[in-house]
Write an enzyme that holds these catalytic residues in place. Structure first.
Site, PDB file in Angstrom:
ATOM      1  N   CYS A 113       0.821  -1.229   0.000  1.00  0.00           N
ATOM      2  CA  CYS A 113       0.000   0.000   0.000  1.00  0.00           C
ATOM      3  C   CYS A 113       0.845   1.265   0.000  1.00  0.00           C
ATOM      4  O   CYS A 113       0.329   2.353  -0.263  1.00  0.00           O
ATOM      5  CB  CYS A 113      -0.920   0.017   1.209  1.00  0.00           C
ATOM      6  SG  CYS A 113      -1.950  -1.435   1.289  1.00  0.00           S
ATOM      7  N   HIS A 252      -3.205   6.808   2.730  1.00  0.00           N
ATOM      8  CA  HIS A 252      -3.598   5.521   2.159  1.00  0.00           C
ATOM      9  C   HIS A 252      -4.978   5.170   2.703  1.00  0.00           C
ATOM     10  O   HIS A 252      -5.264   5.357   3.884  1.00  0.00           O
ATOM     11  CB  HIS A 252      -2.589   4.432   2.524  1.00  0.00           C
ATOM     12  CG  HIS A 252      -3.098   3.074   2.128  1.00  0.00           C
ATOM     13  ND1 HIS A 252      -3.539   2.817   0.850  1.00  0.00           N
ATOM     14  CD2 HIS A 252      -3.302   1.929   2.833  1.00  0.00           C
ATOM     15  CE1 HIS A 252      -3.972   1.575   0.782  1.00  0.00           C
ATOM     16  NE2 HIS A 252      -3.842   1.016   1.974  1.00  0.00           N
ATOM     17  N   ASN A 282      -9.893  -0.580  -0.126  1.00  0.00           N
ATOM     18  CA  ASN A 282      -8.426  -0.518  -0.134  1.00  0.00           C
ATOM     19  C   ASN A 282      -7.901  -1.116  -1.444  1.00  0.00           C
ATOM     20  O   ASN A 282      -8.071  -2.309  -1.681  1.00  0.00           O
ATOM     21  CB  ASN A 282      -7.908  -1.299   1.083  1.00  0.00           C
ATOM     22  CG  ASN A 282      -6.392  -1.313   1.191  1.00  0.00           C
ATOM     23  OD1 ASN A 282      -5.687  -0.856   0.294  1.00  0.00           O
ATOM     24  ND2 ASN A 282      -5.891  -1.846   2.288  1.00  0.00           N
TER      25      ASN A 282
HETATM   26  N1  ACO Z   1     -18.510  -8.790   8.961  1.00  0.00           N
HETATM   27  C1  ACO Z   1     -18.985  -9.020  10.188  1.00  0.00           C
HETATM   28  N2  ACO Z   1     -18.192  -9.339  11.223  1.00  0.00           N
HETATM   29  C2  ACO Z   1     -16.866  -9.428  10.981  1.00  0.00           C
HETATM   30  C3  ACO Z   1     -16.316  -9.192   9.697  1.00  0.00           C
HETATM   31  C4  ACO Z   1     -17.207  -8.857   8.663  1.00  0.00           C
HETATM   32  N3  ACO Z   1     -16.778  -8.603   7.419  1.00  0.00           N
HETATM   33  N4  ACO Z   1     -14.970  -9.343   9.769  1.00  0.00           N
HETATM   34  C5  ACO Z   1     -14.681  -9.653  11.038  1.00  0.00           C
HETATM   35  N5  ACO Z   1     -15.817  -9.707  11.777  1.00  0.00           N
HETATM   36  C6  ACO Z   1     -15.976 -10.000  13.200  1.00  0.00           C
HETATM   37  C7  ACO Z   1     -14.819 -10.781  13.761  1.00  0.00           C
HETATM   38  O1  ACO Z   1     -14.993 -12.151  13.540  1.00  0.00           O
HETATM   39  C8  ACO Z   1     -14.894 -10.415  15.222  1.00  0.00           C
HETATM   40  O2  ACO Z   1     -15.874 -11.202  15.826  1.00  0.00           O
HETATM   41  P1  ACO Z   1     -15.641 -11.781  17.326  1.00  0.00           P
HETATM   42  O3  ACO Z   1     -15.492 -10.570  18.202  1.00  0.00           O
HETATM   43  O4  ACO Z   1     -16.885 -12.568  17.567  1.00  0.00           O
HETATM   44  O5  ACO Z   1     -14.379 -12.589  17.231  1.00  0.00           O
HETATM   45  C9  ACO Z   1     -15.385  -8.958  15.209  1.00  0.00           C
HETATM   46  O6  ACO Z   1     -15.972  -8.770  13.919  1.00  0.00           O
HETATM   47  C10 ACO Z   1     -14.287  -7.931  15.409  1.00  0.00           C
HETATM   48  O7  ACO Z   1     -13.205  -8.212  14.548  1.00  0.00           O
HETATM   49  P2  ACO Z   1     -11.904  -7.373  14.569  1.00  0.00           P
HETATM   50  O8  ACO Z   1     -10.895  -7.994  13.650  1.00  0.00           O
HETATM   51  O9  ACO Z   1     -11.485  -7.084  15.978  1.00  0.00           O
HETATM   52  O10 ACO Z   1     -12.440  -6.003  13.929  1.00  0.00           O
HETATM   53  P3  ACO Z   1     -11.699  -4.634  13.796  1.00  0.00           P
HETATM   54  O11 ACO Z   1     -12.497  -3.588  14.445  1.00  0.00           O
HETATM   55  O12 ACO Z   1     -10.234  -4.713  14.146  1.00  0.00           O
HETATM   56  O13 ACO Z   1     -11.763  -4.381  12.228  1.00  0.00           O
HETATM   57  C11 ACO Z   1     -10.366  -4.522  10.270  1.00  0.00           C
HETATM   58  C12 ACO Z   1     -11.148  -5.290  11.345  1.00  0.00           C
HETATM   59  C13 ACO Z   1     -11.348  -3.709   9.483  1.00  0.00           C
HETATM   60  C14 ACO Z   1      -9.670  -5.514   9.369  1.00  0.00           C
HETATM   61  C15 ACO Z   1      -9.319  -3.596  10.939  1.00  0.00           C
HETATM   62  O14 ACO Z   1      -8.607  -4.311  11.898  1.00  0.00           O
HETATM   63  C16 ACO Z   1      -8.323  -3.005   9.949  1.00  0.00           C
HETATM   64  O15 ACO Z   1      -8.682  -2.182   9.120  1.00  0.00           O
HETATM   65  N6  ACO Z   1      -7.026  -3.328  10.070  1.00  0.00           N
HETATM   66  C17 ACO Z   1      -5.936  -2.750   9.314  1.00  0.00           C
HETATM   67  C18 ACO Z   1      -5.893  -3.150   7.879  1.00  0.00           C
HETATM   68  C19 ACO Z   1      -4.672  -2.490   7.252  1.00  0.00           C
HETATM   69  O16 ACO Z   1      -4.337  -1.354   7.553  1.00  0.00           O
HETATM   70  N7  ACO Z   1      -3.942  -3.165   6.431  1.00  0.00           N
HETATM   71  C20 ACO Z   1      -2.670  -2.618   5.965  1.00  0.00           C
HETATM   72  C21 ACO Z   1      -2.745  -2.037   4.669  1.00  0.00           C
HETATM   73  S1  ACO Z   1      -3.303  -3.183   3.469  1.00  0.00           S
HETATM   74  C22 ACO Z   1      -1.973  -3.579   2.421  1.00  0.00           C
HETATM   75  O17 ACO Z   1      -0.843  -3.299   2.624  1.00  0.00           O
HETATM   76  C23 ACO Z   1      -2.317  -4.461   1.222  1.00  0.00           C
END
Ligand code: ACO
Length: 325
Positions: A113, A252, A282
């Site tokens: 990214c 980003h 993304n």
């Molecule tokens: N729909 C519904 N529920 C979901 C989904 C979904 N699509 N995905 C996960 N959940 C659930 C999980 O199972 C979890 O349930 P549980 O509590 O029963 O276990 C709950 O939602 C919370 O999940 P988290 O992973 O804690 O959710 P979070 O608030 O952290 O959001 C996310 C997840 C959006 C992925 C976030 O962590 C994020 O954006 N992370 C960074 C991504 C990033 O920056 N990547 C780097 C750049 S990308 C690159 O380089 C290619």
């Protein structure tokens, strides 16, 4: 160092729109969860027969037109991508051939990214050294080909697209400061484990779905906020500027909450942030390139504005660039 700036921008987005409601039919998710956790409402998905280079070529043509430059006069083509058409040849050489940019040197870089800002800074160095007069830089991704469409924790996040820019010496303004950072110890947090020399594709890797994106989102979230705030701070400090002087902050687009948390750390007014994550999700290296193009074309960025590009991605890699437009 001579002044180097961006003299043309372009973008390409596939026509097909995949909404959160469409995803509700594929995996156990909801529009409400996706919007509140990420800010994403829809993303674009490339056609089956549309490869990363096809999108890169269209974005490149738009950027060359915007810069009023012919492909034959381009010295350097850098494509930032983590979803190339194939292992080799590079996307950049495919683009070079299609554009008939005969004299250009062409290569890809892998900085996820952060790729577009890495490409911009590499181009800047080549031009500043006098080696090349100009460069075409492209961020292009078909992430839909790397996503496990049964994994709700990743498939809702990504999209496809391409953005491009022409980099060249400018009489006034241009790139003021840059900052890059890397930390390979966090590489395990976001990867496609199979398909390379460590785990070549096999029936076993495919059965185990190891050729798809694996991500530890929670961990990445915290590191992304910290690194993006640090990168923007360092680049601004080097430029002798503060957040008050920033006119447009182009981060980003991985997650709206990451962007807002980084802006809070920076003490940056939210109305200075350019966001299009709701429309595209993304798109890795293409995200910043397309956001820059849209911010310029919509006149959100105007002549003389201070623009900050701020990126973070798999590797881990991050960086920032301050530009006087
Ligand atoms: N729909 C519904 N529920 C979901 C989904 C979904 N699509 N995905 C996960 N959940 C659930 C999980 O199972 C979890 O349930 P549980 O509590 O029963 O276990 C709950 O939602 C919370 O999940 P988290 O992973 O804690 O959710 P979070 O608030 O952290 O959001 C996310 C997840 C959006 C992925 C976030 O962590 C994020 O954006 N992370 C960074 C991504 C990033 O920056 N990547 C780097 C750049 S990308 C690159 O380089 C290619």
């Amino acid at each position: 160092m001579k002044s180097i700036g961006i003299v043309g921008v372009g973008k390409y987005l596939p026509k097909k729109v995949l909404t959160n409601h469409d995803l509700e039919k594929l995996v156990d998710t909801s529009d409400e969860w996706i919007v509140t956790r990420t800010g994403i409402r829809e993303r674009r998905i490339a056609e089956k027969n549309e490869a990363t280079s096809d999108m890169a070529i269209k974005a490149a043509e738009a950027a060359l037109k915007d810069a009023k430059l012919k492909a034959e006069s381009i010295d350097l083509i850098i494509v930032a991508t983590i979803s190339p058409d194939m292992q080799f040849p590079s996307v950049a050489t495919i683009v070079q051939a299609a554009l008939k940019a005969h004299k250009a040197v062409a290569f890809d870089i892998s900085a996820a990214c952060a790729g577009f800002v890495y490409a911009l800074i590499i181009a800047q160095q080549f031009i500043a050294s006098g080696k090349y007069k100009n460069a075409l830089i492209i961020g292009a991704e078909k992430l839909s080909s790397l996503v496990d469409w049964t994994d709700r924790s990743t498939c809702v996040l990504f999209g496809d697209g391409a953005g491009a820019a022409v980099v060249a010496p400018v009489k006034r303004n241009g790139i003021i400061s840059t900052y890059l950072g890397s930390d390979g110890t966090g590489g395990n947090l976001l990867m496609v484990p199979a398909g390379g020399s460590r785990l070549p594709s096999s029936h076993d890797t495919i059965n185990k779905k190891l050729h798809f994106v694996k991500m530890q989102g929670n961990e990445l979230f915290k590191i992304a906020v910290k690194c993006m705030a640090e990168a923007a701070n360092k680049a601004l400090k080097q430029a002798g500027l503060g957040c008050k002087e920033v006119d447009c902050f182009i981060p980003h687009q991985a997650n709206e909450r990451i962007i807002l948390a980084a802006a809070k750390r920076l003490n940056l007014d939210t109305d200075k942030i350019f966001m299009n994550i709701d429309k595209y999700g993304n798109m890795s290296s293409a995200s910043t390139a397309i956001a820059l193009c849209e911010s310029v074309k919509s006149k959100r960025v105007k002549k003389g504005d201070i623009v900050v590009l701020d990126v973070f991605g798999a590797g881990l890699v991050w960086g920032a660039c301050v530009i006087k437009w």
